[in-house]
Design a protein around this motif. Structure first.
Motif, mmCIF file in Angstrom:
data_model
loop_
_atom_site.group_PDB
_atom_site.id
_atom_site.type_symbol
_atom_site.label_atom_id
_atom_site.label_comp_id
_atom_site.label_asym_id
_atom_site.label_seq_id
_atom_site.Cartn_x
_atom_site.Cartn_y
_atom_site.Cartn_z
ATOM 1 N N UNK A 7 0.835 -1.186 0.000
ATOM 2 C CA UNK A 7 0.000 0.000 0.000
ATOM 3 C C UNK A 7 0.878 1.247 0.000
ATOM 4 N N UNK A 8 0.426 2.275 -0.725
ATOM 5 C CA UNK A 8 1.156 3.536 -0.753
ATOM 6 C C UNK A 8 0.729 4.374 0.447
ATOM 7 N N UNK A 9 1.643 5.194 0.991
ATOM 8 C CA UNK A 9 1.264 6.061 2.110
ATOM 9 C C UNK A 9 0.069 6.938 1.759
ATOM 10 N N UNK A 10 0.079 7.456 0.541
ATOM 11 C CA UNK A 10 -1.050 8.240 0.052
ATOM 12 C C UNK A 10 -1.391 7.688 -1.317
ATOM 13 N N UNK A 20 -12.126 -5.433 -10.437
ATOM 14 C CA UNK A 20 -11.027 -5.489 -9.474
ATOM 15 C C UNK A 20 -10.504 -4.080 -9.211
ATOM 16 N N UNK A 21 -9.877 -3.912 -8.055
ATOM 17 C CA UNK A 21 -9.332 -2.617 -7.672
ATOM 18 C C UNK A 21 -7.838 -2.560 -7.973
ATOM 19 N N UNK A 22 -7.389 -1.387 -8.387
ATOM 20 C CA UNK A 22 -5.978 -1.146 -8.628
ATOM 21 C C UNK A 22 -5.555 0.044 -7.790
ATOM 22 N N UNK A 23 -4.526 -0.160 -6.949
ATOM 23 C CA UNK A 23 -4.048 0.906 -6.078
ATOM 24 C C UNK A 23 -2.833 1.573 -6.703
ATOM 25 N N UNK A 24 -2.854 2.907 -6.738
ATOM 26 C CA UNK A 24 -1.801 3.692 -7.377
ATOM 27 C C UNK A 24 -1.390 4.823 -6.442
ATOM 28 N N UNK A 25 -0.195 5.376 -6.628
ATOM 29 C CA UNK A 25 0.216 6.510 -5.797
ATOM 30 C C UNK A 25 -0.638 7.736 -6.066
ATOM 31 N N UNK A 26 -0.723 8.587 -5.093
ATOM 32 C CA UNK A 26 -1.521 9.804 -5.221
ATOM 33 C C UNK A 26 -1.022 10.634 -6.405
ATOM 34 N N UNK A 27 -1.960 11.130 -7.216
ATOM 35 C CA UNK A 27 -1.599 11.917 -8.395
ATOM 36 C C UNK A 27 -1.320 11.078 -9.625
ATOM 37 N N UNK A 28 -1.509 9.764 -9.546
ATOM 38 C CA UNK A 28 -1.255 8.889 -10.695
ATOM 39 C C UNK A 28 -2.229 9.196 -11.827
ATOM 40 N N UNK A 29 -1.777 8.958 -13.042
ATOM 41 C CA UNK A 29 -2.631 9.198 -14.204
ATOM 42 C C UNK A 29 -2.942 7.889 -14.928
ATOM 43 N N UNK A 30 -3.637 8.010 -16.051
ATOM 44 C CA UNK A 30 -4.020 6.820 -16.796
ATOM 45 C C UNK A 30 -2.840 6.047 -17.329
ATOM 46 N N UNK A 31 -1.764 6.740 -17.692
ATOM 47 C CA UNK A 31 -0.577 6.054 -18.186
ATOM 48 C C UNK A 31 0.088 5.250 -17.074
ATOM 49 N N UNK A 32 0.076 5.795 -15.844
ATOM 50 C CA UNK A 32 0.608 5.047 -14.701
ATOM 51 C C UNK A 32 -0.200 3.771 -14.475
ATOM 52 N N UNK A 61 -5.956 10.773 -12.090
ATOM 53 C CA UNK A 61 -7.158 9.969 -11.938
ATOM 54 C C UNK A 61 -7.854 10.299 -10.623
ATOM 55 N N UNK A 62 -9.171 10.432 -10.623
ATOM 56 C CA UNK A 62 -9.899 10.646 -9.370
ATOM 57 C C UNK A 62 -9.967 9.361 -8.554
ATOM 58 N N UNK A 63 -9.957 9.496 -7.264
ATOM 59 C CA UNK A 63 -10.005 8.331 -6.379
ATOM 60 C C UNK A 63 -11.348 7.622 -6.513
ATOM 61 N N UNK A 64 -11.314 6.311 -6.634
ATOM 62 C CA UNK A 64 -12.525 5.508 -6.730
ATOM 63 C C UNK A 64 -13.155 5.486 -8.107
ATOM 64 N N UNK A 65 -12.458 6.017 -9.115
ATOM 65 C CA UNK A 65 -13.033 6.098 -10.462
ATOM 66 C C UNK A 65 -13.130 4.719 -11.101
ATOM 67 N N UNK A 66 -14.188 4.530 -11.891
ATOM 68 C CA UNK A 66 -14.302 3.344 -12.733
ATOM 69 C C UNK A 66 -13.481 3.601 -13.984
#
Length: 468
Positions: A7-10, A20-32, A61-66
């Motif tokens: 898990x990332x700190x933020x 399924x859920x994908x967890x990314x660092x805060x500020x991540x974009x679609x390319x990430x 990307x917004x948090x919780x976005x489909x």
């Protein structure tokens, strides 16, 4: 499928199409997100759809976005081709500006089969200019410069474009609602006013594009504004897709009625008469031969011919419902020095109903009977009469028949095909309905406000009409 183990700190979480859920660092974009799933997906990704809204791959990307990542393989998804063609339009504008520095740039959106861009130039472009422009476009693709988005203030945007002499862009800025941000997309040193989205870089556009044709277009569609040169083009993800499209266009041109009619000396069309035909002697003779044949068949079937106005007041089409549904596709004429707007009739049905209404008024008031070859006689059991419109392109016919007619059990009994109102006379009631299918659902007020007398002489048969 790859997932982040720690898990990332933020962090932000997005939901993939398989839930399924994908967890990314805060500020991540679609390319990430694409890179986290797999390098092949990141290589082919062109656009991302977050909560149903398309955005750049580099947008956060917004948090919780489909999340749905679109790639060059998504041939059936219009947004995947949209972003490719949108970026190709910017590529065209940059190439033209480099080759012809004095050109002024207007707008360049993607369209159904490609894209276009409008330019203002004293000497209009011709297809002979395409080779040089396409060569410059390929040079820009080879540089593989990234598309980047910036948010500018309204004042800065107008100042920058005004200093460059791009008055069309200044006018576009004024047209943007005050509650919307001003977006600028850059590709290297070149930039343009644009709402986006775009590819990640010019290199992603590839080489499967072609400039197709040129045409004239008034700025913002107003004949009082300057005439611009519109360059049309198309683009695909792969060269074989472009080749298949060009082959399809080639085959269609062989069967183009405009070319065939001109080659055979039958008719021709000109831009000055949009939607109208210049009939040549041989063509007009064929037209009248076909028309005479149709008239003989209609006469033999018992139809009577009527003629109704071509232009009617806007209020008429508002009452019929056509103005609300078909306004953008209707031909409009503004009467000078009068607050009056006329529209060319899109179909015959509403005008036929007016003739029918005149006949009904005559019966209801008992002032006269209907002129018909059959004698108007009183009956002890009033017949049921129906009026409906068949909006077939040729001939356009309103049939009014004595009822009830025998119908095949396989056919629907109420096969009304008209979007205009039809009228039914049943016994001593007169009612109207705007239903598209079936008879009126509820009685409406009589057309003249008076119930018909039971002593009225009902015509033995109503005529059927065709319109010239």
């Amino acid at each position: 499928m790859a997932r982040r183990d720690a898990a990332y700190p933020s962090a932000v979480k997005v939901i993939l199409p398989d839930a399924t859920e994908l967890e990314l660092p805060d500020g991540a974009n679609g390319l990430d997100a694409a890179r986290a799933i797999g390098p092949k997906l990141a290589e082919q990704a062109v656009l991302v759809r977050a909560n149903g809204e398309v955005q750049d791959l580099r947008a956060p990307l917004p948090d919780g976005a489909k999340l749905q990542i679109l790639t060059t393989r998504d041939k059936q998804d219009p947004d995947a081709l949209y972003v490719l063609r949108h970026s190709s339009a910017h590529l065209l504008a940059e190439a033209v500006r480099h080759l012809y520095p004095g050109v002024k740039i207007a707008i360049g959106p993607p369209i159904e089969n490609g894209f276009y861009y409008d330019f203002f130039r004293n000497e209009p472009f011709t297809p002979e200019d395409f080779a040089a422009i396409e060569k410059k476009m390929r040079e820009i693709i080879a540089r593989d410069r990234p598309f980047t988005k910036e948010i500018w203030t309204r004042e800065r945007t107008k100042q920058v474009f005004g200093d460059k002499g791009e008055l069309f862009k200044v006018e576009l800025v004024d047209a943007i609602p005050a509650d919307q941000t001003i977006k600028i997309y850059k590709q290297g040193d070149w930039f343009d006013l644009c709402r986006g989205p775009h590819m990640t870089s010019t290199g992603k556009i590839g080489g499967a594009f072609r400039l197709m044709k040129v045409a004239g277009a008034y700025w913002r569609g107003n004949s009082n504004n300057p005439m611009l040169t519109r360059i049309y083009g198309t683009a695909f993800a792969k060269q074989e897709e472009l080749d298949a499209y060009l082959k399809q266009i080639e085959e269609a041109e062989k069967r183009d009625h405009r070319r065939i009619g001109k080659d055979m000396g039958l008719f021709h069309l000109q831009e000055e008469a949009a939607g109208s035909v210049f009939w040549h002697p041989k063509g007009w003779k064929l037209y009248r031969t076909a028309e005479d044949y149709m008239r003989r068949r209609l006469d033999a079937a018992g139809y009577q011919e009527v003629k109704t106005p071509q232009l009617l007041d806007r209020a008429f089409w508002e009452a019929s419902g056509h103005w609300e549904k078909f306004r953008e596709h209707m031909f409009i004429a503004q009467v000078e020095d009068e607050d009056k707007m006329l529209a060319l009739k899109p179909m015959n049905c509403p005008c036929h109903v007016q003739i029918f209404n005149q006949a009904c008024a005559a019966i209801v008031s008992c002032h006269c009977g209907w002129r018909s070859s059959a004698r108007a006689t009183a009956t002890s059991r009033p017949a049921r009469y129906t009026a409906s419109c068949a909006c077939a392109p040729s001939p356009r016919t309103t049939r009014i028949s004595s009822a009830p007619r025998r119908r095949s059990p396989r056919k629907r009994r109420n096969s009304w095909r008209c979007c205009a109102a039809f009228t039914r006379i049943s016994g001593s009631k007169v009612s109207a309905s705007n239903s598209q299918t079936g008879p009126p659902r509820a009685p409406a007020p009589t057309m003249c406000g008076t119930a018909p007398s039971r002593r009225c002489a009902m015509p033995a048969r109503w005529p059927a009409w065709t319109t010239r």
